[in-house]
Design an enzyme around this catalytic site. Structure first.
Site, mmCIF file in Angstrom:
data_model
loop_
_atom_site.group_PDB
_atom_site.id
_atom_site.type_symbol
_atom_site.label_atom_id
_atom_site.label_comp_id
_atom_site.label_asym_id
_atom_site.label_seq_id
_atom_site.Cartn_x
_atom_site.Cartn_y
_atom_site.Cartn_z
ATOM 1 N N ASP A 17 0.814 -1.218 0.000
ATOM 2 C CA ASP A 17 0.000 0.000 0.000
ATOM 3 C C ASP A 17 0.847 1.267 0.000
ATOM 4 O OD1 ASP A 17 -2.175 -1.738 0.136
ATOM 5 O OD2 ASP A 17 -2.183 -1.699 2.325
ATOM 6 N N LYS A 20 2.021 1.833 -5.151
ATOM 7 C CA LYS A 20 2.577 1.194 -6.354
ATOM 8 C C LYS A 20 1.663 1.411 -7.556
ATOM 9 C CE LYS A 20 2.539 -2.750 -4.188
ATOM 10 N NZ LYS A 20 2.267 -2.336 -2.801
ATOM 11 N N GLY A 44 -4.359 -4.711 -3.671
ATOM 12 C CA GLY A 44 -5.353 -3.703 -4.003
ATOM 13 C C GLY A 44 -4.616 -2.445 -4.411
ATOM 14 N N HIS A 45 -4.668 -2.117 -5.691
ATOM 15 C CA HIS A 45 -3.919 -0.970 -6.202
ATOM 16 C C HIS A 45 -4.912 0.090 -6.694
ATOM 17 C CE1 HIS A 45 -0.290 -3.831 -7.086
ATOM 18 N NE2 HIS A 45 -0.628 -3.788 -5.815
ATOM 19 N N GLN A 226 2.186 -6.310 -2.993
ATOM 20 C CA GLN A 226 2.679 -6.379 -1.609
ATOM 21 C C GLN A 226 3.987 -5.570 -1.478
ATOM 22 O OE1 GLN A 226 1.616 -9.763 -3.044
ATOM 23 N NE2 GLN A 226 -0.315 -8.907 -2.458
ATOM 24 N N ASP A 335 2.471 14.699 1.115
ATOM 25 C CA ASP A 335 1.428 15.687 1.437
ATOM 26 C C ASP A 335 0.731 15.361 2.760
ATOM 27 O OD1 ASP A 335 0.598 13.430 -0.270
ATOM 28 O OD2 ASP A 335 -1.430 14.209 0.027
HETATM 29 P P1 GDP Z 1 -0.611 0.089 -3.553
HETATM 30 O O1 GDP Z 1 -1.193 -1.184 -3.027
HETATM 31 O O2 GDP Z 1 0.840 0.204 -3.261
HETATM 32 O O3 GDP Z 1 -0.922 0.317 -5.003
HETATM 33 O O4 GDP Z 1 -1.304 1.261 -2.742
HETATM 34 P P2 GDP Z 1 -2.886 1.430 -2.453
HETATM 35 O O5 GDP Z 1 -3.523 1.913 -3.693
HETATM 36 O O6 GDP Z 1 -3.433 0.225 -1.789
HETATM 37 O O7 GDP Z 1 -2.851 2.555 -1.331
HETATM 38 C C1 GDP Z 1 -2.274 3.801 -1.574
HETATM 39 C C2 GDP Z 1 -3.374 4.864 -1.385
HETATM 40 O O8 GDP Z 1 -2.774 6.146 -1.332
HETATM 41 C C3 GDP Z 1 -4.356 4.925 -2.543
HETATM 42 O O9 GDP Z 1 -5.608 5.308 -2.045
HETATM 43 C C4 GDP Z 1 -3.776 6.001 -3.455
HETATM 44 O O10 GDP Z 1 -4.775 6.651 -4.233
HETATM 45 C C5 GDP Z 1 -3.200 6.950 -2.437
HETATM 46 N N1 GDP Z 1 -2.001 7.693 -2.842
HETATM 47 C C6 GDP Z 1 -0.967 7.298 -3.630
HETATM 48 N N2 GDP Z 1 -0.002 8.248 -3.656
HETATM 49 C C7 GDP Z 1 -0.437 9.254 -2.867
HETATM 50 C C8 GDP Z 1 0.122 10.505 -2.471
HETATM 51 O O11 GDP Z 1 1.234 10.883 -2.816
HETATM 52 N N3 GDP Z 1 -0.632 11.280 -1.611
HETATM 53 C C9 GDP Z 1 -1.860 10.889 -1.167
HETATM 54 N N4 GDP Z 1 -2.513 11.695 -0.339
HETATM 55 N N5 GDP Z 1 -2.419 9.721 -1.529
HETATM 56 C C10 GDP Z 1 -1.704 8.908 -2.352
HETATM 57 P P1 IMO Z 2 -0.790 -4.383 -2.082
HETATM 58 O O1 IMO Z 2 -0.335 -4.980 -3.402
HETATM 59 C C1 IMO Z 2 -0.977 -4.688 2.256
HETATM 60 C C2 IMO Z 2 -0.929 -8.752 3.934
HETATM 61 C C3 IMO Z 2 -2.166 -9.202 4.692
HETATM 62 C C4 IMO Z 2 -1.541 -10.158 5.689
HETATM 63 C C5 IMO Z 2 -0.423 -10.809 4.889
HETATM 64 C C6 IMO Z 2 -0.796 -12.167 4.324
HETATM 65 O O2 IMO Z 2 -2.084 -3.678 -2.153
HETATM 66 O O3 IMO Z 2 0.306 -3.603 -1.462
HETATM 67 P P2 IMO Z 2 -2.298 -12.949 2.272
HETATM 68 O O4 IMO Z 2 -3.743 -12.706 1.984
HETATM 69 O O5 IMO Z 2 -1.372 -12.473 1.241
HETATM 70 O O6 IMO Z 2 -2.037 -14.363 2.680
HETATM 71 O O7 IMO Z 2 -2.035 -12.071 3.620
HETATM 72 O O8 IMO Z 2 -0.116 -9.918 3.853
HETATM 73 N N1 IMO Z 2 -1.153 -8.261 2.562
HETATM 74 C C7 IMO Z 2 -1.115 -6.977 2.201
HETATM 75 N N2 IMO Z 2 -0.972 -5.864 2.938
HETATM 76 N N3 IMO Z 2 -1.063 -4.606 0.914
HETATM 77 C C8 IMO Z 2 -1.171 -5.714 0.153
HETATM 78 O O9 IMO Z 2 -1.113 -5.689 -1.194
HETATM 79 C C9 IMO Z 2 -1.246 -6.977 0.802
HETATM 80 N N4 IMO Z 2 -1.388 -8.251 0.364
HETATM 81 C C10 IMO Z 2 -1.309 -9.023 1.456
HETATM 82 O O10 IMO Z 2 -2.817 -8.133 5.321
HETATM 83 O O11 IMO Z 2 -0.922 -9.454 6.747
HETATM 84 MG MG MG Z 3 -2.757 -1.790 -1.799
#
Ligand code: GDP
Ligand code: IMO
Ligand code: MG
Length: 427
Positions: A17, A20, A44-45, A226, A335
């Site tokens: 999270d 990416k 979840g991206h 991840q 930010d």
């Molecule tokens: P990922 O799993 O690495 O793709 O990240 P996620 O999408 O799960 O979580 C990142 C969250 O932060 C998402 O809701 C993005 O829209 C948001 N996000 C990404 N970059 C920035 C940033 O620079 N500032 C803010 N405020 N939000 C961001």
């Molecule tokens: P993205 O790609 C954050 C965490 C779960 C748990 C551990 C094992 O959005 O960054 P699993 O279901 O893979 O067996 O769970 O890994 N986890 C993540 N945490 N972002 C993710 O993906 C994750 N995918 C798995 O919360 O601790």
């Molecule tokens: Mg994510």
């Protein structure tokens, strides 16, 4: 100067999270292929373009553009129902996905999801708090060598033979764990044959196609899921996911030779978040965490769970630089830190009276680890996007250069908002 070299990689540098999806989207417009190589729909991206939000779990974050082909490599585990739903979700947003799925990718079945649930209860304090998408059980079946691959969905006789072995194995364990699982082998067989037919036109030999693309000089972007600390070997085991999330796994997870990779971009949040269970040395106590969580909207993209949050951990980031061979870092969500008077950053842990500066293997060391902080000054000014890097608040620039020096890796991109244009390239 183009943003990508021919073969580039986006990798999570913390617990997932990190942003990416957003950064993959920033680069994907120049790529011919955007490729996932591990994980499944546990990811979840989030990508936000022109006010439209896309939440992607299996399909790479380049899907929003017209040009790149979205590729799901053999190292990814696929829940076919989730993939079909995601294709339909993207279609509803007015985009026809250009997709290729590896014939060798392993398939998630309903008994994997049931096993994931059963395991979480069984593992107690040693559980990772899984997303319950069947990830650990499907990778386990792959290693037992009774896994079922995408290509098998197209061959009824093989599917029947393999399903019989895998189904009875998993059902016996579920029964022994007193876990109720009612779906019959026959109904699963019929359903998965149908999924195979729906996905047939996407299934291909990804290694052959991508290796030819490399030869032809076409730009390829790999998108990690991840992050470093969730890597099954290098993360905080057993509180990890069940795949290698690090850049070294790209060859095994796609069949593209590692020698072709030129640029490895680690995505790090300016603070850290963790969804799930594990020691978390820099975690903020709940009273302080809420403000940062709400400001950063730190709620899971896949499960909606509130993310635990804490200060930036340089021990963790240093490991990400080393193991992935990061050529640069993108620092996201700066930010969100605007308005904090002081910003602690963790430079080491105190464990049993000793100072530790590299991620330990010992679980007991993590459980005891007390963070050692350097306190940096915060900032109040909002970054001016038009002014570029030089226009950033000076305390923010000091924060950035402190991190660069501490982990010995340049920070080349700064993200100050979730949208594509809220991105600053440092020359
Ligand atoms: P990922 O799993 O690495 O793709 O990240 P996620 O999408 O799960 O979580 C990142 C969250 O932060 C998402 O809701 C993005 O829209 C948001 N996000 C990404 N970059 C920035 C940033 O620079 N500032 C803010 N405020 N939000 C961001
Ligand atoms: P993205 O790609 C954050 C965490 C779960 C748990 C551990 C094992 O959005 O960054 P699993 O279901 O893979 O067996 O769970 O890994 N986890 C993540 N945490 N972002 C993710 O993906 C994750 N995918 C798995 O919360 O601790
Ligand atoms: Mg994510």
């Amino acid at each position: 100067m183009t943003k990508t070299s021919n073969v580039s990689v986006i990798i999570g540098a913390q617990w997932g999270d990190e942003g990416k999806g957003k950064i993959t989207d920033v680069f994907a417009g120049e790529a011919a292929y955007v490729v996932r190589f591990q994980g499944g729909n546990n990811a979840g991206h989030t990508v936000i373009v022109n006010g439209k939000t896309f939440k992607l779990h299996l399909i790479p974050s380049g899907v929003i553009y017209d040009t790149p082909i979205s590729v799901i490599g053999n190292g990814v585990v696929i829940d076919p129902k989730a993939l079909i739903d995601e294709i339909n979700y993207i279609r509803k947003k007015g985009i026809e996905p250009r997709l290729m799925v590896s014939d060798r990718a392993h398939v998630i079945f309903p008994y994997h999801i049931a096993m994931d649930d059963a395991l979480t209860g069984h593992q107690g304090d040693l559980a990772a708090g899984s997303t319950k998408r069947g990830i650990a059980p499907v990778y386990a079946d792959k290693m037992y060598r009774h896994g079922i691959r995408m290509t098998d969905l197209l061959e009824p006789d093989i599917l029947k033979e393999k399903l019989s072995t895998a189904y009875s194995f998993n059902c016996r364990i579920l029964k022994a764990m007193d876990f109720e699982f009612k779906e019959t082998q026959e109904s699963i067989f019929e359903k998965y044959l149908e999924y195979g037919q729906t996905l047939k036109s996407y299934i291909n030999d990804v290694s052959v196609v991508l290796s030819q693309a490399v030869k032809d000089g076409k730009p390829i972007l790999f998108e990690g899921a991840q992050g470093m600390s969730l890597d099954v070997d290098h993360g905080i085991y057993p509180h990890t996911t069940s795949s290698n999330t690090t850049a070294g796994h790209i060859s095994a997870g796609t069949g593209v030779c590692y020698r072709n990779i030129q640029r490895v971009i680690g995505i790090a949040k300016a603070y850290v978040s963790r969804v799930g269970i594990s020691p978390f040395p820099t975690e903020l106590p709940e009273n302080d965490a809420k403000a940062l969580r709400d400001k950063g909207n730190e709620y899971g993209t896949t499960t909606g769970r509130p993310r635990r949050v804490g200060w930036l951990d340089l021990v963790q980031l240093r490991q990400a630089v080393r193991v992935n061979g990061l050529t640069e870092i993108t620092l996201t969500k700066l930010d969100v830190l605007t308005g904090f008077k002081e910003l602690p950053v963790c430079t080491g842990y105190k464990v049993d009276g000793r100072i530790v500066t590299e991620m330990p293997a010992s679980l007991s060391a993590y459980r005891q680890a007390e963070p050692i902080y350097e306190i940096l000054q915060g900032w109040n000014e909002t970054p001016d996007l038009d002014a570029g890097y030089d226009g950033l608040p000076s305390a923010m620039k000091t924060y950035i250069s402190y991190i660069e020096n501490a982990v010995d890796c340049p920070i080349s991109i700064i993200s100050v908002g979730p949208q594509r244009h809220e991105t600053i390239f440092k020359q």
